[in-house]
Design a protein around this motif. Structure first.
Motif, PDB file in Angstrom:
ATOM      1  N   GLU A 150      -3.999   4.746   0.101  1.00  0.00           N
ATOM      2  CA  GLU A 150      -4.807   5.302   1.187  1.00  0.00           C
ATOM      3  C   GLU A 150      -4.285   6.693   1.488  1.00  0.00           C
ATOM      4  OE1 GLU A 150      -4.921   2.939   4.726  1.00  0.00           O
ATOM      5  OE2 GLU A 150      -5.651   1.171   3.651  1.00  0.00           O
TER       6      GLU A 150
ATOM      7  N   LYS B 298       0.832  -1.191   0.000  1.00  0.00           N
ATOM      8  CA  LYS B 298       0.000   0.000   0.000  1.00  0.00           C
ATOM      9  C   LYS B 298       0.879   1.257   0.000  1.00  0.00           C
ATOM     10  CE  LYS B 298      -2.003   1.000   3.847  1.00  0.00           C
ATOM     11  NZ  LYS B 298      -2.803   0.654   5.017  1.00  0.00           N
TER      12      LYS B 298
ATOM     13  N   PRO C 145      -2.402   0.054  -4.624  1.00  0.00           N
ATOM     14  CA  PRO C 145      -3.410   0.289  -3.599  1.00  0.00           C
ATOM     15  C   PRO C 145      -3.006   1.553  -2.849  1.00  0.00           C
ATOM     16  CG  PRO C 145      -2.474  -1.932  -3.462  1.00  0.00           C
ATOM     17  CD  PRO C 145      -1.628  -1.151  -4.397  1.00  0.00           C
TER      18      PRO C 145
END
Lengths: 248, 248, 248, 248, 248, 248, 248, 248
Positions: free
Chosen positions: B149, B120, B147
């Protein structure tokens, strides 16, 4: 011990000696370390396999020897950067495993040779005056458990020399690129490879090189998008960063 | 075609139409591209899965539309950075797959959703004014097959807020850290994790922030050794670098 | 004496020896000091309990001894900053009450131990190289009649260490925060406390630290609103300012 | 709620549902906020009586109105800095208590008039062009519960004007001194008083004033030791710092 | 001699040996000096009564002695600036009229004491560390035939001290004002007098004084309109400029 | 009135209504202005014959008109600098004596034509883009009662043009020399004359001219010793300084 | 040898030992040098007749002697720049043809006196302190086979001196112009000639000369269009550039 | 006419109307232009074949048209740089020979197509945003009578693209190399050719490109010795310099 303190708190609650309400209150006044936060740091070092490091300038040989003696108890590998030959002589008397690299002033104590890096770190430098900083990066990356290679004296004004080593450049998982003066090497190298390039500007040069500021600014403005930059002459920091990346 | 040219040269030698001496001579005058060097570049792009990108400022909507139309033929994913709403409207007419992010001005055309990143990428930012550059990094990293965030508004003057997210910080494989003003966030974040931190100084601030210079210098002087820096406001470059690292 | 001059003027008018018109005229040509203005200054020193101070660089040991000898007649406490061991040796021969602090080069002659400060001044510093400037602040604040404490080596890249001392931080009435490199410590400390934080950038670092400029700019751009800044390496000035605040 | 979570943890131990060992383990994984750390921040704000503040530039009138509406629920006093008249009109529609100060662009919503300051904060400024930043400091200090006064247009090139107000200068507990151009006023003012002087350099000037850099550098080099400095044009920050000091 | 060349040209025309057309042609190829331009320079020096000056740094004592010996033949007065005691010793052996000023390193050979200046030049300085540059200005102005006075140690943080000397300030025809650190003195002095003030920034200070840059910038931004500035530490240049003005 | 206050004090003493002791005490609390100090300032203005001046940027036409109306009551001559045509139109409606100079934006109200200057002030400028600042200097010097002349467009790259005007240069008592870009003109002009040269760097240029910084630094480093410098684009200040010198 | 490798490849194809397809593949993996690219560089040096050069600072006398010994085998002419007398003594022991120029620290080994330059290179300098850099340029240009002349001490503040040498200036094919302080000489010289002028800023000066930055900026802003600039103190680079131009 | 004045002087001497002594005296007071010096300038322009040029920014379309009309009388070729389309429209109405280049804003009036250059000038640029400055150089060099070619979009991060054009690079007599951001292109290009390379830094970039300063500094620090530099964005100056060199 602070684990114990915490445990005792819960045990007191369990035994009914302390009300939950009061326990929660006390908890909030315990020092952080008691909550185990300091361990994050310790774990981090272990997970990263980073040797401890001592920055020599501004410390006397005596101070350094004292620090080194303590560190050797808890860390198998140890790095002293920018040391003088005098410091090196003192450290060698302390442990025969110390190896002095005179161009960079790095002293490496390398007792645990576990390989953490998953690929090769290649240190590329532009001019012969950049070699001290390149050597600092090389010694550091080696000590941190990476296979290392170097490629020196491949400045951009003789581009065919650099191109001759395309194969070697392509074989590296991470590249550390060291350059002073106009600081153009990282841009050219980054354009030849798909690996991340960590650029180290050096204070090499005179006049409008402004102690490495020109090289630093040039690298930050690189037209290649696989370049990131560390501080001027910071071979050590570049190698730390490269080691982390190489363990991924 | 140039592969053919090269082949024809060897075939002519094979068939005795050309002497080796003469062939060697001709070879040296062929353009580089004909020798296949351009392919390195092409392969690099493919290997890196990097979408092509257009920097919008200084281009008219018409120019951008023209460039985008051509690029869409050879690249499934495409990024336009720092575009105005007017440009976005034009691009959306070209393809319904275009998505405009108004804070950063990024337009993403995301048609191939292959995941290249192995972990991530977390984008952390300090103040609400840093969000445009953080968003540029986020959109870019997403488009490059990672991915992603984000964790916004966790400035160092309220350190407990940041500490609240230790778990999330620890879960990232690579962190992009965006901050203006005093640029202290990357040092603090890098001290909490074992992952590489790519620092993006922003031009946010006034007075002695000097258009991001203060944040830039602060980040270059980070006392944490897992920090490397890109140019002021360069969310795009940070995401490219992070993507490369995340594919290792 | 000048009080007398002024009085004589009025007495001459009272006795009719001088016309009001003429007296007013003369008045305007008297030197300021005679009007008692210099006393403001004197009163200020007394009210502030600030010891006199000598900045050693650029003065010979002989010159310093001479100045110190004179000052000791009118001021119980005296501070010499940035002195060499040679100067310290000379001053110690003059008075046994002189105490030399070798890291900062401060020499304190502390004969009047009246406490003027109403709370505690805490000196916090980031790295071990910042200790000289922190020590200068500590010695100065002590000499000015403040209860003092220090908290060294709590850099932002190991934030849990700093958090461990939240209680101590919260107990200070005024905090002096000393940091070089990226200068991030004051922002973090200021976010943890409600007290005013006086930030001292240090010239510690290399490369893009530019002799403390980076730390200075970072501190001026602090996102915390309880931070004010003094000159690079100015531990003395920070302590003077903190002392004034601590007497309020 | 998180207080509850913590309590429940202790209650579970008390009731024997959870072993102390296990409870300690779980504790370490609770978010910080749950441990009550966020309250430090909240308490700090209450203890300091600092109103919440919104920095208007870069936000639309709609965004500001939305933020203000939310803040007014939890904070009696509110400050919006550097707002345009358009923003002011919108905010006034929201609450009649909003007062716009057009020179500085400050909008003050002052509903709780508790006095926190123990003495007077005096805002001194050099030229008429420095008044906007002085006004920002004045409005902020007032809103934070301090008795305030101002003394404008007392530049150092007409020193007698400033001297005329010695009484007023001497009556202040804390002085905020705002100046652009050569930034000399804080040095002169600080020499006349025993109070701490917080210097605000302004971007007023042209040519070699370099947007306030000259005034900033001059103030940092003040030969008076009761001067500390905040960022260029940062009247708000100076008032926050002064308020803290004035509550001691 | 070149006067003779020119005359001969005209005489040749007068005597018919040369046609006007040809003479005009030749004229254009004569070196400038032959046309008497060098004399402007010579006249200028005489008219200005400026002594010749030697800048010592970078020259060996031998070179300086050689230059001085030659200059003494054509110039009654001579100034050597920034000389070491070693150079002074050598020059004194050459002529007993040489007087060394150790603080500034100025050596003055003052044989012609004609007064050229019509009023008094007053040299004012802020701190004791500024005295070397003030002394250089004082010695230079004296050697150039001006009545000189000085007023040292009247920094702006103790404004009453400066005000005490209003009479002396008002009595000067030209003022040279020397200050380092925040460079505020010229603004204050210029506001007290009607005379032109020549400001000399000094490299005195540390940290953000940046070798005199701060004082220089502050002086250029003076809010007083009777201030003009010379280079950092340039006491000599200030005195030359002041002398010219004082002869008007 | 304050003269009266002072007189009344002495009269009270004379009449025995007040004891000398008490009178001395009261005296110390009278505002400075009452002691006549403000008059110094007033006298200075009168003695210098300097018109009052208004700096237009940042003021509305309404504000300027209001200020001008008041000033015209006490000052025969008035200067408004850097005004727009809109401001000029408004001021002209106020008084027909206002004359607008569109290149510099100067508005001169010249009602008292007394000549204060003893010689001629010559304004020299390098390029046509420097004319606005030269014009500001010219208009100001004229308004301050000096005979003025100008010599424009005599840049150093066509040195013969400048040399053509040696006579005119030599006839000036004071020279104001305005130049942007490399700022070399003052050095050359100063070498041709014996008069003091006041150098005005301009912000004219692009790229590495850095808004006039290059010209400013070049002028400060002039190898001619009869050059002093004012702020970038400060034609007004140069003229004030030149006027003072020209009255000596 | 690499020519041979290439030839062998073609011969193998000719003899049927290798298929064209395979040969093309191998070709792409041969190092660049083998393809003759390194020869470009070699040819370039020969075509340019540029001697090899060694930059002495940072190298020990031993290292320099070693490098020189090797270089002398392949290059008839050799230049060592910025050497100390100690280095010069060592090199002279190596070859009697070495000639040391003490002002610049240049050591020239001039064995091949072929003239490559088609016209004269004239080195012009402003002050006597600029002579070291001028000498470096002169020695270099001479060694590279150019007729050279010099014209020293013709600063712009005594413009008639420079004008005296118009004929000499006009006779040069290329001019190297060396100046420190305000760096104005190249503009004036370039305005007098039609030849290209290569400007060398020097670090000569003090205060606001900032180590040559002022001269550098001034030269880059030259109002003459026949000026190009090299790095501060880079007499060597200016001579290389001038030599190239002079061979055209 | 001034030729006549000079002749009349000689004729007066020839005719005995004037004594040689007196004639010599008068001569020294004639303006320079009368001595024919202005012609140097004129000859220089003719010899150099340089068209006259107008820098458009800061001039109204009316002013430009007026200047152009006058210049067209004496100069066959004319260049207006950095003009707006509005200016171009006005100039085109004046003469149909005007050709507008919208990217650079250059307007070329090219009536005399004599070729002065002896070889080809090649303009190389790095990114597409550098094209405006490259175009300015190209148009200028063309107008000055040089065969010109260009090679755009060959940045160093894709070095194979540049290498593809080795032949074209080698065929140029002079190269103008235009680059922003890290400014590395001139170093690489200069290493590939034997021709002089004139480097033009551009203000292209953002963040730490600081308006071209980074590219400028990088170019000045080039490790190639056949590089000289002009001001930021100064395509015009580079082309003038290149033209001069190309005529040698």
């Amino acid at each position: 011990m602070n684990q114990r303190q915490l445990l005792q708190l819960f045990e007191a609650v369990q035994k009914g000696k302390l009300q939950p309400q009061e326990a929660a209150e006390r908890l909030r006044h315990l020092p952080f370390e008691d909550l185990g936060f300091a361990k994050i740091d310790h774990h981090r070092l272990l997970r990263q396999g980073m040797p401890e490091a001592v920055y020599a300038p501004g410390k006397t040989p005596e101070q350094i020897v004292k620090i080194v003696r303590q560190m050797l108890k808890r860390s198998p590998n140890l790095l002293i950067t920018r040391a003088t030959p005098a410091v090196a002589a003192r450290v060698k008397r302390l442990t025969k495993q110390a190896r002095f690299h005179p161009l960079s002033g790095a002293i490496a104590i390398h007792r645990d040779h576990t390989q953490y890096g998953k690929g090769k770190i290649l240190v590329v430098s532009a001019g012969s005056s950049d070699i001290p900083m390149a050597e600092e990066a090389l010694v550091t990356a080696d000590l941190m458990g990476n296979p290392v290679e170097h490629l020196y004296d491949v400045g951009v004004a003789g581009i065919h020399r650099l191109l001759n080593y395309r194969e070697q450049l392509a074989s590296a998982r991470v590249i550390i690129c060291v350059a002073g003066m106009e600081g153009a090497l990282p841009s050219v190298v980054a354009g030849l490879v798909g690996a991340p390039v960590i650029a180290v500007p050096t204070s090499v040069g005179y006049g409008a090189s402004f102690g490495g500021l020109t090289a630093l600014l040039a690298m930050l403005n690189s037209c290649a998008s696989n370049v990131a930059v560390v501080n001027i002459d910071n071979g050590f920091g570049a190698a730390c960063f490269a080691s982390l990346v190489n363990r991924l």
